[in-house]
Structures are given as C-alpha cells and as structure tokens.
Design a protein around this motif. Structure first.
Motif, PDB file in Angstrom:
ATOM      1  N   TRP A   7       0.883  -1.094  -0.170  1.00  0.00           N
ATOM      2  CA  TRP A   7      -0.010   0.147   0.072  1.00  0.00           C
ATOM      3  C   TRP A   7       1.045   1.252  -0.093  1.00  0.00           C
ATOM      4  CZ3 TRP A   7      -4.276  -0.729  -1.885  1.00  0.00           C
ATOM      5  CH2 TRP A   7      -5.116  -1.925  -1.663  1.00  0.00           C
ATOM      6  N   THR A 122       3.149  -2.182  -8.888  1.00  0.00           N
ATOM      7  CA  THR A 122       2.023  -2.617  -8.117  1.00  0.00           C
ATOM      8  C   THR A 122       1.560  -3.746  -8.127  1.00  0.00           C
ATOM      9  OG1 THR A 122       1.507   0.016  -8.200  1.00  0.00           O
ATOM     10  CG2 THR A 122      -0.091  -1.667  -7.354  1.00  0.00           C
ATOM     11  N   ALA A 133      -5.912  -2.256  -6.304  1.00  0.00           N
ATOM     12  CA  ALA A 133      -4.503  -1.424  -5.888  1.00  0.00           C
ATOM     13  C   ALA A 133      -4.278  -1.013  -7.375  1.00  0.00           C
ATOM     14  CB  ALA A 133      -3.492  -2.536  -5.537  1.00  0.00           C
TER      15      ALA A 133
END
Length: 404
Positions: A7, A122, A133
């Motif tokens: 994150w 990612t 995400a």
C-alpha cells in the motif's frame, strides 16, 4: 509486511501519476498567459501537448522495458529529476521552439516514466486486491486536473507564468524525489505466481509475446477502447454548447466525468477482484458504448451530468484493468515491457479521436456521426475483449510455454 508495504507503493504511485500528469495537463492553464506575455501563437503552444502524447506513447514502452531490466526505483527517480528539470527549463524558454522542446518533448519523456513502471510494480506487490490497487494508482491521473491545475492558476495570478512554472518544477522535485526512494521491487514470487516464465526459467522472447493471442487481443481492445472515448471527451464541451448548454456549465461536465472516473476506478477495481477482470472489462466497454450512443438523445445540462457519471465511471474504471490482465497473462518479469507496449497502442487510439471528431464537425456541421461512430468502435472493443484467451490460472495447459 508484504501487503502493508504494497500500500506504500500504491500511495507513491498515485502521487507520482497525479503530479506528473497534472503538471503536463496544466499547459491548458498556462496557454493564454504564455501567449499574452510572449506573443507566441496558440497553436504553437498547444502543439507542445501533441508532442507530449506522441513522446509519452513511445516513452511508455521504453521506460516499461527499462523497469523490467533495472527495477522501478531508478526509472521513476530519473523521471522525477527530468520532470522538474523540464518545467524549470520551460519557465526560462525564450523562443517557441525552446518551449516546444522542453515542455513538449522533455516533459513527455519524464511523464512517461511513471505510469507503466509504477503500474507494473504495483501488480507485483499484490496477489489479492490487485485490481483495486492498480485502480488506486491510476486514480492519481483522475485527480490530476483537479489538483495541479488550480494551483497553477493561483500561482499565475499571483506571480505570472514564468515564476509559476518554476515553482511547480521545484515542487515536483520536493514531492517526487522522496517518493521515488520509497519504491521497491516486490519480494521474490512463489512458484505458482511465475506466469510469464518458460519451463527452463528463462523469459519468453518478446517477439513471441507480441505475436501471441493474449497480447494481440489486449492491444487491440486497449486501442479501440481509447479510440472510442477520446473524441467524445475532447469535443464534449463543444457538443454541449451546440445543444444549448451555457459555456461555463458545459465546462463543468468535464469535472463531473473526472469525479465519476475516480468512483469508477474503485467500483470496477473492486468488482474485478471479486468476479474476475475479463467480465468486468467487457461489461464496462458495453456501458461505455451505450453511454456514447445515448449522447445523441440528450440536450439539457442535467441529462449531460447523468450521462457524464455513467460514461466517466465506465472509461475510468476499465482503463486500469488492462494492466491487471497483462500481469495475469505475462507475469511479473516482463510486465513493464508488455504494458508499456499496450499503452503505446492506447496512445495512438487517443490521438485519432480528436482529429476524426474535428473532421466530422467540419464536414457535417454537427457531432452526430462522432457519437455514432464512437459507439460502434466501443461495441467493437467489447467484441474484441470477448476473445480474451483464458487466464493461466483458469486452465491446466499454459500458453506460450508459460507455467501457471
């Protein structure tokens, strides 16, 4: 720890795409003050944006391949340095050619370092919630016009265009250089995650990848998706004005589309994690095509707003999901190269729409055929997407010699 730091990567990626794309698109705010102060032509200044798109398309492929080879951190760090430098040099330009080279070419090169490499990074950090995400990283592009552009307008009013652009360039260094240092490669993948690796552990050849059904369908869908919505997006304000909407109110339709795109990224990304990426892409493309056709029936501002919510959420929600499919098909080792190539095709699709829309209006004195043609291209994109081969996890026999 892997999920937690993933994150952090998402936050860094969203910041980078927001600042980079926001700085690039702020040219629309700078154009009139630059023309007034320098006497340069509007078309000459605007041509810098055309150069941005051309250079970004090529640069996305090159930088995506570089991130596969060297990792994402050095690529985005170089991009942060170049972007700030490009804006500083642009603020000092004394001729139109200098401005076109610094803002049009150098800003385009720098901006292309962030999207494909950070999207690729990612996807490698997430096994669960991967679509969400990626959508959040892409959301930085959606908020870019609503953040950097107002700041640019305030700075221009307070200090004139050259100091404003200089301040934005320095701010890019302050924001993005530390963010680039936060970027890390994901920990080593487990065996069942090594899609995109041949049986002997080597990478598949890129020529085989680019000839594969997976890439051909991915690239054609991405191209057609962008070709369908780029023309209507670019000409929407003009179309709404022709339909009787006041000019200032017509401009606000863009803001509604942008906000809807943010919500669409969250909605479609969450759905893709639950029901699968392919059905969500097909559904989103069908919604986009229907919304484009429905624009032929609207005339009031309220109707434009309602369609802007549907249209904006559809194209905003679908766009990040192509990266997830690329990751599923080709794995982490070459995702930057593959997605960079797909992004280059999408940039070509984006370039065609505004030009064709302008030709249609000059020829027919209305935009009806633009929306009819765009809706048909949108339906074609959905039809192509139906041809996506099964994902590696959905079958027992891997494609391209890749293990699942």
């Amino acid at each position: 720890m892997r999920v937690s730091y993933g994150w952090v990567i998402v936050g860094a990626g969203a910041l980078m795409t927001c600042v980079a794309l926001g700085a690039m698109f702020s040219l629309a705010i700078f154009q009139e003050p630059i023309a007034t102060a320098t006497g340069w032509s509007h078309i000459g200044i605007a041509s810098a944006m055309t150069l941005n798109f051309i250079v970004m398309g090529i640069g996305g492929f090159v930088w995506g391949a570089a991130s596969d080879r060297f990792g994402p951190r050095p690529v985005v760090f170089v991009g942060a340095v170049l972007l700030g430098l490009a804006l500083v040099l642009s603020s000092r330009a004394t001729t139109l050619l200098q401005f076109q080279l610094t803002y049009g070419v150098l800003v385009g090169i720098a901006a292309s370092t962030f999207f494909a490499p950070m999207i690729a990074a990612t996807t490698a950090w997430f096994d669960r919630n991967r679509s969400l995400a990626v959508s959040l990283v892409s959301a930085g592009m959606g908020v870019a016009p609503m953040t950097i552009s107002p700041v640019a307008r305030w700075l221009i009013s307070a200090y004139d265009w050259r100091p404003a652009m200089l301040i934005i360039g320095i701010s890019v260094w302050v924001l993005l250089l530390p963010a680039a240092l936060l970027v890390r490669k994901a920990p080593a993948e487990s065996e069942d995650q090594r899609a995109g690796t041949a049986a002997d552990g080597s990478k598949p050849s890129l020529s085989a990848v680019f000839r594969s059904p997976q890439f051909l369908v991915l690239g054609l869908t991405f191209f057609a998706c962008c070709a369908a919505h780029s023309g209507p997006i670019f000409h929407m304000v003009s179309y709404a004005t022709i339909c009787g909407v006041a000019p200032m109110a017509a401009v606000s339709i863009y803001s509604v589309e942008g906000l809807a795109g943010l919500g669409g990224r969250l909605l479609y990304g969450g759905l893709a994690d639950r029901v699968g990426v392919k059905p969500v892409i097909v559904a989103g493309l069908l919604v986009q095509a229907c919304a484009l056709a429905a624009y032929l029936l609207v005339s009031s501002l309220g109707e434009f707003y309602a369609l802007a919510v549907i249209f904006g959420s559809a194209y905003g929600g679908v766009m990040p999901l192509y990266a997830v499919l690329a990751r599923e098909y080709f794995g982490p080792r070459i995702i930057g190269t593959v997605f960079g190539a797909a992004t280059m095709l999408s940039s070509l699709g984006m370039a065609f729409g505004p030009l064709i829309g302008g030709w249609i209006f000059d020829t027919f004195a209305n935009y009806s055929w633009l929306f009819i043609g765009s809706a048909m291209v949108g339906l074609a994109a959905a039809a192509i997407a139906l041809a996506f081969p099964a994902l590696p996890r959905e079958r027992t026999e891997p494609a391209l010699g890749m293990s699942s």
